[in-house]
Write a protein that holds these residues in place. Structure first.
Motif, short mmCIF file in Angstrom:
data_model
loop_
_atom_site.label_atom_id
_atom_site.label_comp_id
_atom_site.label_asym_id
_atom_site.label_seq_id
_atom_site.Cartn_x
_atom_site.Cartn_y
_atom_site.Cartn_z
N UNK A 23 0.85 -1.19 0.00
CA UNK A 23 0.00 0.00 0.00
C UNK A 23 0.88 1.24 0.00
N UNK A 24 0.44 2.33 -0.61
CA UNK A 24 1.10 3.62 -0.35
C UNK A 24 1.04 3.92 1.14
N UNK A 25 2.09 4.46 1.69
CA UNK A 25 2.14 4.65 3.15
C UNK A 25 1.07 5.59 3.64
N UNK A 26 0.77 6.63 2.87
CA UNK A 26 -0.30 7.54 3.31
C UNK A 26 -1.62 6.79 3.41
N UNK A 27 -1.87 5.89 2.47
CA UNK A 27 -3.10 5.08 2.53
C UNK A 27 -3.13 4.23 3.78
N UNK A 28 -2.01 3.58 4.10
CA UNK A 28 -1.94 2.74 5.29
C UNK A 28 -2.17 3.57 6.56
N UNK A 82 4.08 4.91 10.57
CA UNK A 82 4.45 6.30 10.81
C UNK A 82 5.95 6.44 10.97
N UNK A 83 6.57 5.52 11.69
CA UNK A 83 8.02 5.60 11.89
C UNK A 83 8.76 5.46 10.57
N UNK A 84 8.32 4.53 9.71
CA UNK A 84 8.96 4.33 8.41
C UNK A 84 8.72 5.55 7.52
N UNK A 85 7.51 6.10 7.56
CA UNK A 85 7.18 7.27 6.74
C UNK A 85 8.04 8.46 7.14
N UNK A 86 8.26 8.63 8.44
CA UNK A 86 9.05 9.78 8.92
C UNK A 86 10.46 9.75 8.37
N UNK A 101 -4.96 15.82 8.58
CA UNK A 101 -3.59 16.31 8.48
C UNK A 101 -2.73 15.44 7.59
N UNK A 102 -2.88 14.12 7.71
CA UNK A 102 -2.11 13.21 6.86
C UNK A 102 -2.49 13.35 5.39
N UNK A 103 -3.78 13.50 5.12
CA UNK A 103 -4.22 13.66 3.73
C UNK A 103 -3.70 14.95 3.12
N UNK A 104 -3.61 15.99 3.93
CA UNK A 104 -3.18 17.30 3.40
C UNK A 104 -1.67 17.49 3.45
N UNK A 105 -1.02 16.89 4.43
CA UNK A 105 0.38 17.19 4.67
C UNK A 105 1.38 16.14 4.25
N UNK A 126 1.18 11.72 -1.58
CA UNK A 126 0.41 10.52 -1.92
C UNK A 126 1.31 9.37 -2.29
N UNK A 127 2.44 9.65 -2.96
CA UNK A 127 3.40 8.62 -3.33
C UNK A 127 4.50 8.57 -2.28
N UNK A 128 5.09 7.40 -2.09
CA UNK A 128 6.14 7.24 -1.11
C UNK A 128 7.42 7.90 -1.60
#
Length: 432
Positions: free
Chosen positions: A74-79, A120-124, A181-185, A188-190
Motif C-alpha cells: 500500500x502507499x504509506x499515506x493510505x496505510x 508512521x516511523x517508516x514514513x518519517x 492532516x495526513x491527507x493534506x500534509x 500521496x506517493x512514497x
C-alpha cells in the motif's frame, strides 16, 4: 522532499505523524484513569474492566507485524489513513455498545494503533535525509510521550466532567483531525523509495541477529523505566509523603524530562546510537537505585524523576536508528516489531511488580527491579557495539540491481564487465 528541507527544520509531515500518534496513544493511557467509572457504569468488576487494558496491549503486541506485511504494497499515506480510520471507528463503536463489544473494539483499536505506529516511523524517515533518521523518529515517538504525560491526564479530567466516555469521544475527534492532516500534509506517493517493497525481503531481514539484540534492549529498557513510572504516584503519596495536590506536578517533571531526552537523543543518535543506548541504560539503572534509596527524601526524588525521564527517552531515537540501519532495505516489518517490543516492555511491568509485592516487598522495590532490567540491557548494548551485525551500514543492505553479474569475466545485460576489479559501465565509459 528528501534533501530539500533546511538542516535545522524537519518537514511538517513528521510533526503531523507525531500529533496523530499523540491522539491515538492517549486512548491507551486514558482508560487507567477512568477504570473505576467504567466498571461502575457497565456493572462489571474492576478486574473485568482491567481486561480492557490488557486486550488493547495484546492487540498492539501481536497486531503490528502482521499488518505491516499485509499493507506492505500500500502507499504509506493510505496505510496511515486506514489505520487511523479503523482506530477511530473502533473507539466510537465501543462507546455505543456493552462490555463485550467494548472488549472486542479495544482489541481492534490496539491492532490499528500498532499498524499506524509502525508505518508512521517508516514514513518519517522517508521524509528526511538519512543523517536525520533518529531525529525524525524521535519527533514521532514524542507524540506517545505527550499522550502519556498530558493526553491521559487531560482526558481523565474531561471524563470527570462529561462521564467516562467524554475523553474517548475527544480522542475520536483528534484522530479525525490526524486523518485530515495526513491527507493534506503527506505526499500521496512514497518519497525516496529505493527498492520495491518485498515480503520475502522483509521476512529475510528479521533473521539478522542485530535486530533481535535491539529488540531485547527495547523490551528491557522500556520495562525498566515504566515499572517505576507506573507506580510513581503511589510511591510519592504513600512513601515519600508528597501532598496529593503536588503529585501531578512531579509526574509532569517526568514528561518534561522525556521531551528533553527525545531532543537530545534525536540529535546524537544518528551519529552515535550506541553511545546514546549505553548512556541511557546506565543512567536508568543508576537513577532507579537512587530513587529506591532516597524515596523518603522529597528533595532527592524530585530531580531524580526529571532525570529518569531524560534517560528513559534518550534511548528511544537510538533504538529506531539501529533498527532502520540494520534493516534499511526492509524497514516496515522491523519497525512494526519494534512497536511490539515497546508494548511488550510496558506489559511486563504489572506482572513483575505483582510478583514483588506478593513476596512482601514494599513499593520502592519496583525501582530496584527497574535497575536490574536496565542493567540486563547493557550486555546487549555492548554486544551490538562489538558485533559486525551491529555496524551494518544501510547501503550494505540494498540488494544487487537486476542484471548485475556475480561471475567474473562475464558481461551482464546492461553492458558491464566484471573482471575482478572496478566495474566498468561500457554504456557510459566510467568506472563504478
Amino acid at each position: 522532499m528528501r534533501g530539500t528541507t533546511a538542516p535545522s527544520r524537519l518537514p511538517v509531515g513528521v510533526y503531523l505523524l507525531g500529533f496523530s500518534l499523540f491522539a491515538m496513544g492517549s486512548a491507551e493511557f486514558l482508560l487507567a484513569g477512568v477504570l473505576p467509572a467504567v466498571a461502575a457504569d457497565l456493572d462489571i468488576t474492576l478486574s473485568s474492566a482491567g481486561l480492557l487494558i490488557t486486550v488493547f496491549a495484546l492487540g498492539v503486541v501481536v497486531g503490528g507485524p502482521p499488518f505491516a506485511v499485509l499493507s506492505l504494497r500500500w502507499p504509506r499515506r493510505t496505510a496511515l489513513v486506514v489505520t487511523q480510520a479503523v482506530f477511530a471507528a473502533s473507539i466510537a463503536a465501543g462507546l455505543l455498545g456493552d462490555y463485550r463489544l467494548l472488549l472486542l473494539t479495544r482489541l481492534v483499536a490496539g491492532i490499528a494503533y500498532a499498524g499506524f505506529f509502525a508505518v508512521a516511523a517508516v514514513t518519517a524517515i522517508g521524509l528526511v535525509t538519512p543523517d536525520r533518521n533518529a531525529r525524525a523518529s524521535g519527533v514521532v515517538v514524542s507524540g506517545l510521550s505527550v499522550a502519556m504525560v498530558a493526553g491521559g491526564p487531560v482526558g481523565t479530567l474531561l471524563s470527570h466532567f462529561t462521564e467516562w466516555r467524554g475523553g474517548f469521544w475527544a480522542i475520536v475527534v483528534l484522530t479525525a483531525a490526524g486523518i485530515a492532516g495526513c491527507l493534506l500534509g503527506l505526499p500521496a506517493a512514497d518519497p525516496g523509495a529505493a527498492v520495491r517493497p518485498s515480503v520475502s525481503r522483509e521476512l529475510g531481514a528479521m533473521r539478522r541477529p542485530g535486530l533481535w539484540g535491539v529488540y531485547a534492549i527495547t523490551i528491557l529498557t522500556t520495562a525498566a523505566y515504566m515499572i517505576t513510572f507506573n507506580y510513581l504516584a503511589a510511591m510519592l503519596g504513600d512513601v515519600t509523603g508528597v501532598p496529593e495536590a503536588w503529585i501531578p506536578a512531579i509526574l509532569a517533571l517526568f514528561g518534561a524530562g522525556a521531551f528533553a531526552g527525545l531532543s537530545i537523543g534525536g540529535r546524537i543518535a544518528d551519529r552515535r546510537p550506541h553511545a546514546a543506548l549505553l548512556t541511557g541504560a546506565v543512567a536508568i539503572a543508576v537513577l532507579s537505585v537512587v530513587m529506591a534509596g532516597a524515596v523518603h527524601r522529597v528533595w532527592a526524588v524530585v530531580p531524580a524523576v526529571f532525570l529518569l525521564g531524560v534517560a528513559a527517552f534518550l534511548v528511544n531515537p537510538a533504538l529506531y536508528a539501529r533498527v532502520f540501519a540494520i534493516a534499511a532495505d526492509a524497514p516496515t516489518l522491523a519497525g512494526a516489531t519494534t512497536v511490539s517490543a515497546f508494548q511488550l516492555g510496558i506489559s511486563l511491568t504489572p506482572v513483575l511488580a505483582a510478583a514483588s509485592f506478593a513476596g512482601g516487598a514494599d513499593l520502592a522495590s519496583v525501582c530496584v527491579i527497574g535497575a536490574v532490567l536496565a542493567a540486563a540491557a547493557l550486555p546487549f548494548v555492548l554486544l551490538g557495539m562489538r558485533s559486525p551485525s551491529g555496524f551494518e551500514r544501510p547501503e550494505a543492505q540494498v540488494p544487487e540491481p537486476a542484471g548485475r553479474l556475480r561471475v567474473d569475466g562475464v558481461r551482464d545485460d546492461v553492458g558491464r564487465d566484471v573482471v575482478g576489479g572496478p566495474e566498468v559501465d561500457r554504456t557510459r565509459g566510467v568506472e563504478r
